[in-house]
Design an enzyme around this catalytic site. Structure first.
Site, PDB file in Angstrom:
ATOM      1  NE  ARG A  66     141.624  30.942   3.085  1.00 50.69           N
ATOM      2  CZ  ARG A  66     142.465  30.311   4.091  1.00 50.69           C
ATOM      3  NH1 ARG A  66     143.192  29.449   3.950  1.00 50.69           N
ATOM      4  NH2 ARG A  66     142.355  30.942   5.125  1.00 50.69           N
ATOM      5  CG  HIS A  70     144.429  34.881   1.980  1.00 46.15           C
ATOM      6  ND1 HIS A  70     144.933  33.732   2.907  1.00 46.15           N
ATOM      7  CD2 HIS A  70     143.232  35.057   1.992  1.00 46.15           C
ATOM      8  CE1 HIS A  70     144.031  33.692   3.618  1.00 46.15           C
ATOM      9  NE2 HIS A  70     142.873  34.490   3.080  1.00 46.15           N
ATOM     10  CB  THR A 198     129.709  28.012  -2.616  1.00 43.96           C
ATOM     11  OG1 THR A 198     128.905  26.873  -3.001  1.00 43.96           O
ATOM     12  CG2 THR A 198     130.564  28.620  -3.628  1.00 43.96           C
ATOM     13  CG  ASP A 249     127.840  24.542   0.501  1.00 44.95           C
ATOM     14  OD1 ASP A 249     126.905  24.008   1.089  1.00 44.95           O
ATOM     15  OD2 ASP A 249     127.696  24.782  -0.879  1.00 44.95           O
TER      16      ASP A 249
HETATM   17  C1  HEM Z   1     135.036  38.224   4.286  1.00 47.01           C
HETATM   18  C2  HEM Z   1     135.935  37.746   5.012  1.00 47.01           C
HETATM   19  C3  HEM Z   1     136.403  36.370   4.945  1.00 47.01           C
HETATM   20  C4  HEM Z   1     136.868  35.442   6.101  1.00 47.01           C
HETATM   21  C5  HEM Z   1     136.808  35.877   7.578  1.00 47.01           C
HETATM   22  C6  HEM Z   1     137.420  34.418   5.446  1.00 47.01           C
HETATM   23  C7  HEM Z   1     138.029  33.069   6.466  1.00 47.01           C
HETATM   24  C8  HEM Z   1     138.335  31.845   6.183  1.00 47.01           C
HETATM   25  C9  HEM Z   1     138.653  31.009   7.027  1.00 47.01           C
HETATM   26  C10 HEM Z   1     138.933  30.952   8.131  1.00 47.01           C
HETATM   27  C11 HEM Z   1     138.611  29.764   6.082  1.00 47.01           C
HETATM   28  C12 HEM Z   1     139.277  28.360   6.478  1.00 47.01           C
HETATM   29  C13 HEM Z   1     140.786  28.402   6.807  1.00 47.01           C
HETATM   30  C14 HEM Z   1     141.108  27.251   7.402  1.00 47.01           C
HETATM   31  O1  HEM Z   1     140.660  26.962   8.419  1.00 47.01           O
HETATM   32  O2  HEM Z   1     142.256  26.656   6.864  1.00 47.01           O
HETATM   33  C15 HEM Z   1     138.530  30.093   4.818  1.00 47.01           C
HETATM   34  C16 HEM Z   1     138.521  29.459   3.625  1.00 47.01           C
HETATM   35  C17 HEM Z   1     138.430  29.836   2.339  1.00 47.01           C
HETATM   36  N1  HEM Z   1     138.122  31.131   1.813  1.00 47.01           N
HETATM   37 FE1  HEM Z   1     137.671  32.870   3.108  1.00 47.01          FE
HETATM   38  N2  HEM Z   1     137.424  34.394   4.193  1.00 47.01           N
HETATM   39  C18 HEM Z   1     136.727  35.304   3.938  1.00 47.01           C
HETATM   40  C19 HEM Z   1     136.583  35.776   2.425  1.00 47.01           C
HETATM   41  C20 HEM Z   1     136.829  34.992   1.219  1.00 47.01           C
HETATM   42  C21 HEM Z   1     136.966  35.801   0.065  1.00 47.01           C
HETATM   43  C22 HEM Z   1     136.816  37.053  -0.498  1.00 47.01           C
HETATM   44  C23 HEM Z   1     137.273  34.736  -0.697  1.00 47.01           C
HETATM   45  C24 HEM Z   1     137.656  34.659  -2.107  1.00 47.01           C
HETATM   46  C25 HEM Z   1     137.298  35.511  -3.077  1.00 47.01           C
HETATM   47  C26 HEM Z   1     137.593  33.413   0.083  1.00 47.01           C
HETATM   48  C27 HEM Z   1     137.839  32.072  -0.163  1.00 47.01           C
HETATM   49  C28 HEM Z   1     138.034  30.984   0.235  1.00 47.01           C
HETATM   50  C29 HEM Z   1     137.829  29.526   0.191  1.00 47.01           C
HETATM   51  C30 HEM Z   1     137.898  29.067  -1.360  1.00 47.01           C
HETATM   52  C31 HEM Z   1     138.365  28.938   1.246  1.00 47.01           C
HETATM   53  C32 HEM Z   1     138.255  27.343   1.097  1.00 47.01           C
HETATM   54  C33 HEM Z   1     139.858  27.132   0.861  1.00 47.01           C
HETATM   55  C34 HEM Z   1     140.409  25.700   0.981  1.00 47.01           C
HETATM   56  O3  HEM Z   1     139.520  24.832   1.213  1.00 47.01           O
HETATM   57  O4  HEM Z   1     141.441  25.485   0.652  1.00 47.01           O
HETATM   58  N3  HEM Z   1     137.082  33.862   1.300  1.00 47.01           N
HETATM   59  N4  HEM Z   1     138.192  31.696   4.615  1.00 47.01           N
END
Ligand code: HEM
Ligand SMILES: *[C@@H]1O[C@H](CO)[C@@H](O)[C@H](O)[C@H]1NC(C)=O
Ligand SMILES: *[C@@H]1O[C@H](CO)[C@@H](O)[C@H](O)[C@H]1NC(C)=O
Length: 331
Positions: A66, A70, A198, A249
């Protein structure tokens, strides 16, 4: 005359060809062999630190993946995300998408210090992020790809960019797609890269609205499976428990696979931004179905889209710098 002309053309092609090759690194072009001579062990070092961190805590793979996203969505892949606040710099770590959420910075510190020992001020923090994202994907069972390298590090950060350019989980499909398009990514990239969900976790605060009051009418989101919603509510109440964690997931939370898309088809995407990929746009819906059906296709596109995301306006040549510490600019 014609002979002279063709001679001159041929001559200049031969004479200047080496310069064109040398300039490869300087024309904004990234390539996987960038550190082959300057730091041949770079990729191996990154991989071993990431592997150790993920062995200690599986979620770290998700967190590192992530961070690259970002980083790239704010002023390009330039490690601006990693800078702490200091002097005129206001850290992106304080933004809405990152605050109490982005994590894994200590792992990058560890990678960087190992690299500084091996080859001082050679490998950029921006490239570390790209490599760590790839390694994290592979370590959890996802696809591999060769990471184009040669990014340099920014000397500033953008808090407003972080707040505005990174999509929010309650953004509409159109807003999310627009934010991707502003970065040169299309609907195929959007659906494939969302497959990152995932693995990893979300806090209750990122999806609570769906459980209780989706449209301000006091009703839960009707695109969310009712029994799944009922399972989520106890640990994500109307108020309190903001930071409680939930698998993105729930079927295979630590395995990089296409279960994410299958969940969406079953109305069990956790975030609103996950579920709208199925419900708000025809092209996106078709892609969700394809990836749910065909893991190989998902993996192939994911790798392609990650490379594309990693190419968002990098600093190259003499722009930016190679930071000594990922958290601060050089003096
Ligand atoms: C399409 C728009 C996207 C939105 C709105 C979004 C939003 C979010 C949100 C809200 C979370 C949870 C954060 C929290 O509550 O602390 C999250 C987690 C995550 N996102 Fe996204 N995301 C998006 C796209 C992506 C992309 C493009 C990637 C990587 C290429 C990504 C990778 C991840 C990963 C791996 C997590 C889990 C992180 C962890 O467990 O520390 N996301 N995302
Ligand atoms: C989205 O969530 C943010 C943060 O919780 C909130 O301030 C905003 O009002 C929400 N937007 C919509 C359209 O619901
Ligand atoms: C739902 O949200 C709307 C608008 O934000 C608010 O006016 C209303 O009181 C909320 N309803 C419930 C039951 O929480």
């Amino acid at each position: 005359m014609a002979h002279l002309m063709s001679f001159l053309i041929a001559f200049s092609l031969i004479a200047f060809a080496p310069f064109c090759l040398c300039d490869k690194a300087k024309d904004g072009h990234l390539y996987p062999q960038f550190y082959d001579h300057s730091c041949p062990k770079a990729q191996q070092i990154v991989k071993s630190v990431v592997a150790k961190a993920v062995a200690k805590e599986t979620r770290m793979a998700a967190s590192l993946l992530r961070l690259h996203f970002h980083d790239c969505f704010v002023k390009g892949c330039d490690a601006s995300l990693l800078l702490d606040s200091s002097g005129t710099i206001i850290s992106e770590k304080r933004s809405n998408p990152n605050r109490n959420s982005a994590r894994g910075f200590e792992v990058l510190d560890e990678i960087k210090s190992a690299l500084e020992k091996e080859c001082p001020q050679t490998v950029s923090c921006a490239d570390l992020l790209a490599l760590a994202a790839r390694d994290s994907t592979v370590l959890t069972g996802g696809p591999s790809w060769e990471v184009p390298l040669g990014r340099r590090d920014s000397r500033d950060a953008s808090l407003s960019g972080s707040n505005n350019n990174i999509p929010a989980p309650n953004n509409t499909f159109q807003t999310i797609l627009t934010k991707f398009k502003l970065k040169g990514l299309d609907v195929v990239d959007l659906v494939a890269l969302s497959g990152s969900h995932t693995i990893g976790d979300s806090r209750c605060t990122s999806f609570r609205q769906r459980l209780y009051n989706q449209s301000g009418n006091g009703q839960p989101d009707n695109t969310l499976d009712k029994s799944y919603a009922a399972q989520l509510r106890p640990r994500c109440p109307r108020s309190g428990g903001d930071q409680n964690l939930f698998f993105l997931d729930f079927v295979s939370p630590t395995k990089f696979d296409n279960a994410y898309y299958k969940n969406i088809l079953a109305s069990k995407g956790l975030l609103n931004s996950d579920q709208v990929l199925l419900t708000k746009n025809e092209a996106s819906m078709e892609l969700v179905k394809k990836y749910a059906e065909n893991n190989k296709l998902f993996f192939k596109q994911f790798a392609k889209s990650m490379i594309k995301m990693g190419n968002i306006t990098p600093l190259t040549g003499s722009k930016g710098e190679i930071r000594k510490h990922c958290r601060k600019v050089n003096k």
